[in-house]
Design an enzyme around this catalytic site. Structure first.
Site, PDB file in Angstrom:
ATOM      1  N   HIS A 169       7.625  -2.005   8.707  1.00  0.00           N
ATOM      2  CA  HIS A 169       6.550  -1.843   7.775  1.00  0.00           C
ATOM      3  C   HIS A 169       6.249  -2.771   6.736  1.00  0.00           C
ATOM      4  CE1 HIS A 169       5.531   2.255   8.931  1.00  0.00           C
ATOM      5  NE2 HIS A 169       7.041   2.329   9.359  1.00  0.00           N
ATOM      6  N   ASP A 379       2.788  -8.411   1.179  1.00  0.00           N
ATOM      7  CA  ASP A 379       2.818  -6.969   1.410  1.00  0.00           C
ATOM      8  C   ASP A 379       2.696  -6.629   2.777  1.00  0.00           C
ATOM      9  OD1 ASP A 379       3.117  -4.616   0.586  1.00  0.00           O
ATOM     10  OD2 ASP A 379       1.376  -4.567  -0.718  1.00  0.00           O
TER      11      ASP A 379
END
Length: 486
Positions: A169, A379
């Protein structure tokens, strides 16, 4: 010894087993506070009569492997307690002080301590000890995120031959930084016991492939269709961009609480344009750079003072880690300085909140915001970008300002893409967003909303699971069983 699956009465049928550090299956989905990922995985587990396994969040004096079995809205959850030393070394240490900064290109903040690595290996092995007896021959296993990179290896060592998939993730780092990690080769080698490894973006998959093919100590091969060969094994890789639960989020936006929050925020704006940022407190989110860019905007555009304000929602996280304590102090001081410099008796340029809001509340906040600022330095996908788009009024949508270093930027090119390290570029993007004509805002929003719908979290989930199910399993690793056991 941990209890066997027979003791829990599991039927002999194929299931999906989800494994993650923390189990986020909602106890009450109707409450509206559960995230889209938790809702999507919970739906899959109900569909496949599955199991969600992970750490309970609790500590015990001595690890026993005792499981706590719960039913959460039709999802079977299996939780295990850890020792305080495990939490300190595996979670606070290796996961959050070593891997997290490395994965986000902050090697200056990474702590490479031997005890952290030992705790990470020990705790993953303990998870495997507890999980392995619960696995049935036809189950497929889906492991999530950087906390559990070596989990497949540990399960294989315990005789598990099932299909095992892994999804990261976070970003994957460039090879030149990854090699600063002690035992980087061993960590990547452990990942070749998966059958499928998924990434959010093509960029991060390519970085993983570059390490395997270019690192001299690995000498791997790039195979057709994104397969990789190294360490005597092959693994399938792929790009699986995650999304939000679109229908669930729209329902939250249109709920009584969502509409009420929108009305409150619209009224509190007092005919001013509101910008919003929603980020967990973390150095990867570019919060200091965002505030400095906003300060630059106020300096460059004195006529806009009093006409716009920034609502920055920043829940506290990982407050046991020194780095996070430091950034909280710096952000408090920076927000205070900007407010002190620019505020007037009836206007404050920044509303800075360290608290968590429900999903329906956030939907109302997003809808009231003329500009959404999603400007991380590096991110994962960053689902705030997609939530902001989904929350907008189609007849009068706001504008998304998005960092080119967020995973979402690969899909959401109609956003105003910015370099968050440049305060001037961020200042210019804020001005452009505030002054953008309605026709352009609507065109951009329609394009972005199409992306949001086409990457719904259920599509991501089903794509990954179906790909994993289709992989032929037996040959990948049986020839290397002796090597794994060594």
């Amino acid at each position: 010894m941990p209890p066997s699956r027979v003791e829990y009465g599991y039927a002999a049928m194929s299931r999906l087993i989800v494994v993650s550090n923390r189990v986020s299956a909602p106890k009450d989905p109707a409450a509206g506070s559960a995230g889209g990922l938790a809702m999507a995985l919970s739906a899959a587990l109900r569909k496949y009569d599955g199991l969600w396994f992970g750490w309970s969040g609790e500590t015990v004096e001595k690890f026993t492997g005792e499981l706590k079995i719960e039913d959460r809205a039709g999802v079977t959850v299996a939780l295990v307690d850890l020792e305080a030393q495990d939490v300190d070394e595996y979670y606070n240490g290796y996961a959050n002080k070593t891997l997290w900064p490395l994965l986000h290109h902050r090697t200056d903040l990474a702590a490479y301590e031997r005890s952290y690595g030992e705790g990470y290996e020990r705790t993953n092995a303990r998870f495997a000890d507890v999980l392995a007896p619960l696995i049935q021959p036809d189950d497929i296993i889906w492991i999530h995120d950087y906390h559990m990179l070596p989990m497949a290896r540990d399960l294989r060592r315990r005789g598990v031959k099932n299909r095992i998939g892994f999804f990261l993730h976070t970003p994957w780092p460039v090879r030149q930084l990854l090699v600063t990690l002690p035992h980087h080769r061993r960590l990547v080698e452990s990942m070749f016991d998966y059958d499928l490894i998924g990434f959010h973006t093509r960029e991060w998959l390519d970085l993983f492939r570059d390490y395997v093919a270019s690192e001299p100590s690995v000498n791997g091969k790039l195979l057709p269709n994104d397969a990789l060969e190294a360490f005597g094994r092959t693994v399938q890789t792929g790009v699986f961009p995650i999304g939000i639960d679109v229908d669930g989020f729209l329902e939250a936006r249109n709920s009584v609480f969502g509409r009420r929050t929108y009305d409150r925020m619209a009224a509190s704006a007092a005919f001013r344009s509101m910008m919003v940022g929603v980020d967990r407190l973390d150095y990867s989110k570019g919060l200091e750079e965002r505030l400095l860019g906003y300060e630059q905007f106020l300096t460059d555009n004195p006529d806009k003072r009093g006409e716009v304000f920034l609502l920055q929602v920043t829940p506290i996280s990982r407050d046991d880690v020194d780095t996070y304590q430091d950034i909280r102090v710096r952000l408090d001081a920076l927000a205070g300085r900007i407010n002190g410099e620019f505020a007037d008796m009836d206007w404050q340029p920044i509303r800075y909140l360290n608290r968590t809001y429900r999903r329906d509340q956030l939907a109302g906040i997003y809808r009231a915001a003329r500009v959404g600022l999603v400007t991380p330095l590096r991110d994962g996908m960053n689902l705030v970008a997609k939530e902001y788009v989904a929350a907008q009024n189609p007849d009068d949508p706001g504008v998304l300002v998005l960092s080119r270093f967020a995973g979402a930027a690969e899909q959401m090119g109609e956003a105003l893409l910015v370099n968050p390290f440049s305060r001037e570029e961020l200042s210019d993007a804020i001005k452009r967003a505030l002054e953008m004509p309605l026709a352009e805002r609507k065109r951009k929003w329609e394009s972005l909303m199409t992306v949001v719908r086409e990457t719904d979290v259920s599509i991501w989930r089903d794509d990954f699971v179906s790909t994993l199910r289709a992989i032929e399993r037996p040959s990948n690793g049986d020839a290397n069983a002796a090597a794994r056991a060594a």
